[in-house]
Design a protein around this motif. Structure first.
Motif, PDB file in Angstrom:
ATOM      1  N   GLU A  64       0.833  -1.206   0.000  1.00 55.57           N
ATOM      2  CA  GLU A  64       0.000   0.000   0.000  1.00 55.57           C
ATOM      3  C   GLU A  64       0.870   1.259   0.000  1.00 55.57           C
ATOM      4  OE1 GLU A  64      -2.773   0.179   3.184  1.00 55.57           O
ATOM      5  OE2 GLU A  64      -4.040  -1.448   2.450  1.00 55.57           O
ATOM      6  N   LYS A  65       1.879   1.265   0.844  1.00 50.29           N
ATOM      7  CA  LYS A  65       2.761   2.427   0.943  1.00 50.29           C
ATOM      8  C   LYS A  65       3.564   2.620  -0.342  1.00 50.29           C
ATOM      9  CE  LYS A  65       3.260   2.025   5.976  1.00 50.29           C
ATOM     10  NZ  LYS A  65       4.204   1.748   7.091  1.00 50.29           N
ATOM     11  N   ALA A  66       3.989   1.507  -0.932  1.00 45.93           N
ATOM     12  CA  ALA A  66       4.820   1.605  -2.139  1.00 45.93           C
ATOM     13  C   ALA A  66       4.022   2.070  -3.355  1.00 45.93           C
ATOM     14  CB  ALA A  66       5.464   0.253  -2.433  1.00 45.93           C
ATOM     15  N   LEU A  67       2.750   1.638  -3.446  1.00 46.68           N
ATOM     16  CA  LEU A  67       1.955   1.925  -4.639  1.00 46.68           C
ATOM     17  C   LEU A  67       0.945   3.048  -4.452  1.00 46.68           C
ATOM     18  CD1 LEU A  67       1.285  -1.719  -5.898  1.00 46.68           C
ATOM     19  CD2 LEU A  67       3.043  -0.119  -6.658  1.00 46.68           C
ATOM     20  N   GLY A  68       0.716   3.452  -3.204  1.00 45.16           N
ATOM     21  CA  GLY A  68      -0.170   4.579  -2.957  1.00 45.16           C
ATOM     22  C   GLY A  68      -1.645   4.288  -3.098  1.00 45.16           C
ATOM     23  N   GLN A  69      -2.029   3.013  -3.006  1.00 42.90           N
ATOM     24  CA  GLN A  69      -3.434   2.614  -3.062  1.00 42.90           C
ATOM     25  C   GLN A  69      -3.684   1.523  -2.015  1.00 42.90           C
ATOM     26  OE1 GLN A  69      -6.060   3.671  -4.671  1.00 42.90           O
ATOM     27  NE2 GLN A  69      -5.158   5.055  -6.202  1.00 42.90           N
ATOM     28  N   PRO A  70      -4.921   1.442  -1.493  1.00 38.15           N
ATOM     29  CA  PRO A  70      -5.242   0.356  -0.561  1.00 38.15           C
ATOM     30  C   PRO A  70      -5.029  -1.007  -1.218  1.00 38.15           C
ATOM     31  CG  PRO A  70      -6.964   2.016  -0.544  1.00 38.15           C
ATOM     32  CD  PRO A  70      -6.058   2.355  -1.690  1.00 38.15           C
TER      33      PRO A  70
END
Length: 333
Positions: A64-70
């Motif tokens: 989530e943190k790496a891709l910016g989506q849940p």
């Protein structure tokens, strides 16, 4: 004499070019748009609390943190993980991936032609997450007691089909791996299927079986308790998951290398750029010290590979295990 219509051919070519660009525009927009643009779903074909589920949930937060989506874990349980794998293969939303075990990605259709997806064609390999050997074990007492690995295999050959081995079911790695060992080591124990590895371990401790392959965590606990004897690990070399044990190759079984593994895969329809972005994120996460430790506690040696390395592993395992399936006519139908 009328003038030649010199502008007609260039105009026609321009119209054809314009039409081609219009047709290609949606695909170009899809590839150039930020991805992911909505929550990412990780499909797991096993229940909550299972090993693949725990691995998927360990990946979810850092992903989530790496891709910016849940990132949402979606358990689609049944058919040894094949229901979940089929859901991944058929997904068309561009935001569905899977956390799968090696059987789902290599030999599923060889074991059961009714499987609705093709493991070698319907997935885009993303990253190998973790690997683990199995541990060949025997009861601590009885006919298998004492001696080294060579003595054990000598006794197994002498016993011919009077010995038996257990597995967590027909077509599982524990079953196919033992059939591979039989062909490599020249032994002939009879297969007895059980509902799962815990039941196999119980039967081993009771002396109902003479040998079996168990996951390292389960095997090590019984070996430390003095209830089972470790013969060797199934990887080509020693494993940090059971460092006290030789590999079966070191124990004299030539050309033997068998590991269980899990991996992230996407539908084959996912754009290559998205697969590469996902692979870079997953492999970087898996190689962090925190994730390595977490996977080790779950019974895995962390890898974090490229898509190409995972594709090579899939092809190699499908060839070796597929050969045993065909030779022994193993079917999970």
């Amino acid at each position: 004499m009328l003038p030649m219509p010199t502008s007609r051919l260039p105009r026609r070519a321009a119209l054809v070019t314009l039409a081609a660009l219009c047709a290609a525009a949606p695909a170009m927009a899809q590839n150039s748009a930020p991805w992911p643009s909505k929550p990412l779903r990780i499909v797991v074909g096993f229940p909550a609390g299972s090993s693949p589920d725990l691995t998927a949930r360990a990946l979810a937060e850092p992903l989530e943190k790496a891709l910016g989506q849940p990132v949402i874990v979606d358990n689609r349980v049944g058919a040894g993980g094949n229901i979940g794998a089929d859901a991944v293969a058929k997904a068309t939303d561009g935001h569905t991936i899977g956390l799968m075990i090696n059987g789902n990605m290599t030999i599923a259709r060889l074991l059961n032609p009714a499987v609705r997806y093709d493991p070698l064609k319907d997935f885009a390999p993303v990253s190998l997450v973790g690997v683990a050997p199995l541990v060949l074990v025997a009861p601590a007492g009885g006919a298998t007691a004492g001696g080294d690995a060579k003595s054990f295999f000598d006794a197994a050959r002498a016993a011919d089909n009077k010995w038996s081995y257990g597995s967590p079911g027909v077509g599982t790695v524990g079953h196919i791996g033992m059939e591979l060992l039989k062909s490599r080591a020249g032994i002939a124990p009879v297969h007895v299927p059980y509902p799962g590895y815990p039941q196999v371990a119980t039967a081993m401790v009771a002396g109902d079986l003479q040998l079996s392959m168990l996951p390292p965590a389960l095997a090590s606990a019984q070996i430390k308790a003095g209830k089972l004897r470790g013969i060797g690990v199934t990887s080509s070399g020693r494993s940090t998951l059971a460092p006290e044990l030789l590999s079966l190759a070191e124990a004299g079984v030539k050309n033997f290398n068998l590991e269980i593994w899990n991996a992230v895969a996407a539908p084959a329809s996912m754009p290559k750029a998205h697969v590469e972005k996902l692979a870079a994120a997953v492999s970087a996460i898996v190689r962090t010290p925190e994730m390595r430790q977490r996977l080790f506690q779950q019974g895995w040696q962390a890898v974090g590979s490229s898509p190409e390395a995972l594709a090579n592993r899939i092809q190699a395992d499908a060839q070796v295990l597929g050969g045993i399936i065909r030779a022994q006519r193993i079917s999970a139908q």
